[in-house]
Design an enzyme around this catalytic site. Structure first.
Site, PDB file in Angstrom:
ATOM      1  CG  PHE A 106      -1.846   1.250   1.146  1.00  0.00           C
ATOM      2  CD1 PHE A 106      -3.004   1.226   0.393  1.00  0.00           C
ATOM      3  CD2 PHE A 106      -1.515   2.423   1.808  1.00  0.00           C
ATOM      4  CE1 PHE A 106      -3.823   2.340   0.298  1.00  0.00           C
ATOM      5  CE2 PHE A 106      -2.330   3.542   1.727  1.00  0.00           C
ATOM      6  CZ  PHE A 106      -3.488   3.508   0.969  1.00  0.00           C
ATOM      7  CG  ASP A 116       5.687   4.087   1.625  1.00  0.00           C
ATOM      8  OD1 ASP A 116       5.673   4.855   2.610  1.00  0.00           O
ATOM      9  OD2 ASP A 116       4.696   3.913   0.893  1.00  0.00           O
ATOM     10  CE  LYS A 166      -0.081   7.416   6.527  1.00  0.00           C
ATOM     11  NZ  LYS A 166      -1.367   8.022   6.159  1.00  0.00           N
TER      12      LYS A 166
END
Length: 406
Positions: free
Chosen positions: A148, A233, A262
């Site tokens: 993802f 990532d 984030k």
């Protein structure tokens, strides 16, 4: 009279408005939040909950941290946006501080995590053509199954999740998918046109899947040997979530491109970054990539404060220590429904057996007990509270799970 006006509670009214006017691309729990402080959030009816999702690890520093709030409000009163047509006095300081903290040579600022991933894909391809000498239009990037990395068309094109990619094609070519955690498959997939390998150190959306020990180290070795860029990532795993600043540190490696976002803003503002060595990032020249909001002074001031909070308040070490305590307590729960408890730091998951009735039901029970967590892939509950969590709060989380798990 509109039927919406017949709803009795503020929460019911707002949920009805959302159902009437909102796109139905999410299925949230039916709790309507209005305020947050530290590890706690409150709904519109005044009930308090412990947040065990942290906005998918965007709120590592806790909700509305006063130091980040102060930096944001002070900067917002001075200057918010210039575009990159002009320089501002915050971006150079973020460059310096973030590179010093992470040991990076270069940093490219963006807004969302998906933008950071897209940036890395562009940089890797350009590097492949200009430095490695791959024929034009033939660059290949290897990714892992169950990945993802975001929701753009390019990214979902190499997803293996039918819900993410179904109905959105045709997709961009140039990607190979190999099983996550399988170093032999990774080695076999690398060819002369391979320019990059893109991996999550821990797969969050897939259910906090931790690869076998040595997987990332072997991936680093293969990429070095074959002259391939390693992209990690770390948008969910980075900035303290796993008990290290970056999850790559658990195996003592450094990626060529590391992606963070984030928690880079502590949940106040969309901020992401691509961290790089000088060689790879040097392929970009003026006009070839950018963002109107990327690197804006408000974002940079917020990010600088968010990084200071992580380091000065000891949140990374706290995540390691309290996370180990919470994992041990969750693992000690004697519940027939539990298949596995796994995770690292405060990035944890409880996976249920397939016949246990599903994770959504448990999350709804936890909500009634004052704890907010979220299911993923039907049978797994993710647990990712803010990194300010203390021992008593960790013990309380385990107590609620013990009561809710069938």
């Amino acid at each position: 009279m509109n039927d919406i006006s017949l709803h009795r509670s503020p929460a019911d009214h707002l949920i009805a408005l959302e159902a009437l006017y909102g796109a139905k691309n999410y299925k949230p729990l039916d709790v309507v939040l209005t305020r947050g402080e530290g590890v706690w959030v409150w709904d519109v009816d005044g009930r308090r909950y412990m947040d065990c999702l942290s906005a998918y690890s965007a709120v590592n520093q806790g909700h509305c941290h006063p130091k980040i709030l102060q930096a944001m409000t002070e900067q917002a009163s001075r200057l918010t946006l210039t575009s990159r047509a002009f320089r501002n006095d915050q971006l150079p300081l973020l460059y310096e501080e973030l590179c010093a903290l992470t040991g990076s040579h270069k940093m490219l600022p963006m807004n969302s995590g998906a933008e950071a991933v897209e940036t890395a894909l562009k940089v890797a391809r350009k590097w492949g053509y200009e430095v490695k000498g791959v024929p034009d239009g033939q660059a290949e990037i290897i990714v892992a199954s169950e990945n993802f990395h975001g929701r753009t068309v390019a990214i979902v094109g190499f997803s293996t999740d039918p819900a993410s990619r179904g109905g959105f094609g045709p997709f961009a070519p140039g990607f190979k998918v190999v099983p996550y955690g399988d170093t032999e498959a990774l080695e076999a997939a690398i060819g002369p046109n391979t320019v990059a390998v893109l991996l999550e150190p821990i797969q969050g959306e897939a259910g906090v899947i931790i690869p076998p020990a040595g997987y990332l180290k072997r991936a680093r070795e293969l990429c070095t040997r074959e002259n391939v860029i390693l992209i990690l990532d770390e948008i969910q795993t980075g900035l303290g979530r796993t008990g290290k600043l970056l999850a790559e540190e658990h195996e003592g490696i450094e990626a060529d491109l590391t992606l963070i976002g984030k928690a880079l803003s502590g949940g106040f503002y969309p901020v992401s970054a691509v961290l790089s060595n000088s060689e790879v990032m040097s392929v970009l020249h003026p006009g070839e990539h950018g963002s109107t909001f990327g690197g804006n002074p408000l974002a940079c001031a917020v990010a600088r404060a968010a990084l200071r909070v992580l380091t000065e308040e000891g949140l990374i070490d706290n995540a390691a220590r309290v996370g180990a305590r919470l994992k041990a307590n969750l693992s000690a729960i004697d519940a027939a429904s539990v298949k596995e408890v796994r995770g690292r730091g405060l990035m944890l998951a409880v996976e249920l057996h397939r016949d246990a009735g599903g994770a959504r039901r448990v999350c709804e029970d936890l909500q009634r007990r004052g704890l907010l967590a979220k299911e993923t892939h039907e049978h797994t509950i993710r647990i990712a509270p803010p990194l300010i969590l203390d021992d008593s709060q960790a013990d309380w989380i385990a107590e609620q799970f013990a009561a809710a798990l069938p």
